[in-house]
Motif scaffolding. Structure first.
Motif, mmCIF file in Angstrom:
data_model
loop_
_atom_site.group_PDB
_atom_site.id
_atom_site.type_symbol
_atom_site.label_atom_id
_atom_site.label_comp_id
_atom_site.label_asym_id
_atom_site.label_seq_id
_atom_site.Cartn_x
_atom_site.Cartn_y
_atom_site.Cartn_z
ATOM 1 N N GLU A 48 39.174 30.704 45.167
ATOM 2 C CA GLU A 48 39.098 29.423 45.546
ATOM 3 C C GLU A 48 40.254 28.596 45.408
ATOM 4 O O GLU A 48 40.996 28.759 44.685
ATOM 5 C CB GLU A 48 38.158 28.777 44.543
ATOM 6 N N GLY A 49 40.579 27.630 46.490
ATOM 7 C CA GLY A 49 41.632 26.772 46.486
ATOM 8 C C GLY A 49 43.080 27.202 46.946
ATOM 9 O O GLY A 49 43.048 28.742 46.958
ATOM 10 N N GLN A 53 44.752 30.991 46.589
ATOM 11 C CA GLN A 53 44.816 31.872 48.027
ATOM 12 C C GLN A 53 46.225 32.292 48.039
ATOM 13 O O GLN A 53 46.743 33.395 48.637
ATOM 14 C CB GLN A 53 44.351 30.984 49.089
#
Length: 128
Positions: A48-49, A53
């Motif tokens: 997530e985010g 990443q």
């Protein structure tokens, strides 16, 4: 033994943020071209985010380098694809965390990335 020279012409724009305008290499034994590394871990999970990443992408780059018997110090060129320019500063900070003082040639492109869940993809060229 690889001879590496970072080149930044005085009569052209100077690099801003951990890269060189050009990198010359001589006397290398091999070149490794790493395909675009995506923000997916070995369990096929997309973090997530953007920051998570981006860190995953650099872990994936590092894994490919190690599988080839190389390390980040062998990187001579990085191409980064961002899904949105709003991630530019975070991208630079995370990339600099990974690369440290290494200043490879670099390109950053804002583009539509293959999977809409991916916010970043990074391809690397390394030489020894």
């Amino acid at each position: 033994m690889l001879k590496r020279d970072n080149i930044n012409a005085l009569n052209a724009p100077q690099p801003r943020g951990g890269y060189s305008q050009a990198v010359s290499i001589e006397d290398f034994r091999r070149v490794l071209f790493i395909s675009g590394q995506i923000p997916v871990n070995s369990d096929e999970v997309v973090p997530e985010g953007f920051e998570a990443q981006a860190r995953q992408v650099w872990r994936n780059v590092d894994a490919q380098l190690k599988a080839a018997g190389m390390s980040k110090t062998d990187i001579v060129k990085v191409t980064t694809y961002l899904a949105d320019r709003q991630h530019a500063i975070a991208n630079r900070e995370i990339r600099n965390d990974y690369l440290g003082s290494l200043a490879p040639a670099m390109t950053v492109v804002v583009a539509g990335i293959f999977d809409s869940a991916w916010l970043i993809e990074v391809e690397v060229t390394a030489a020894q």
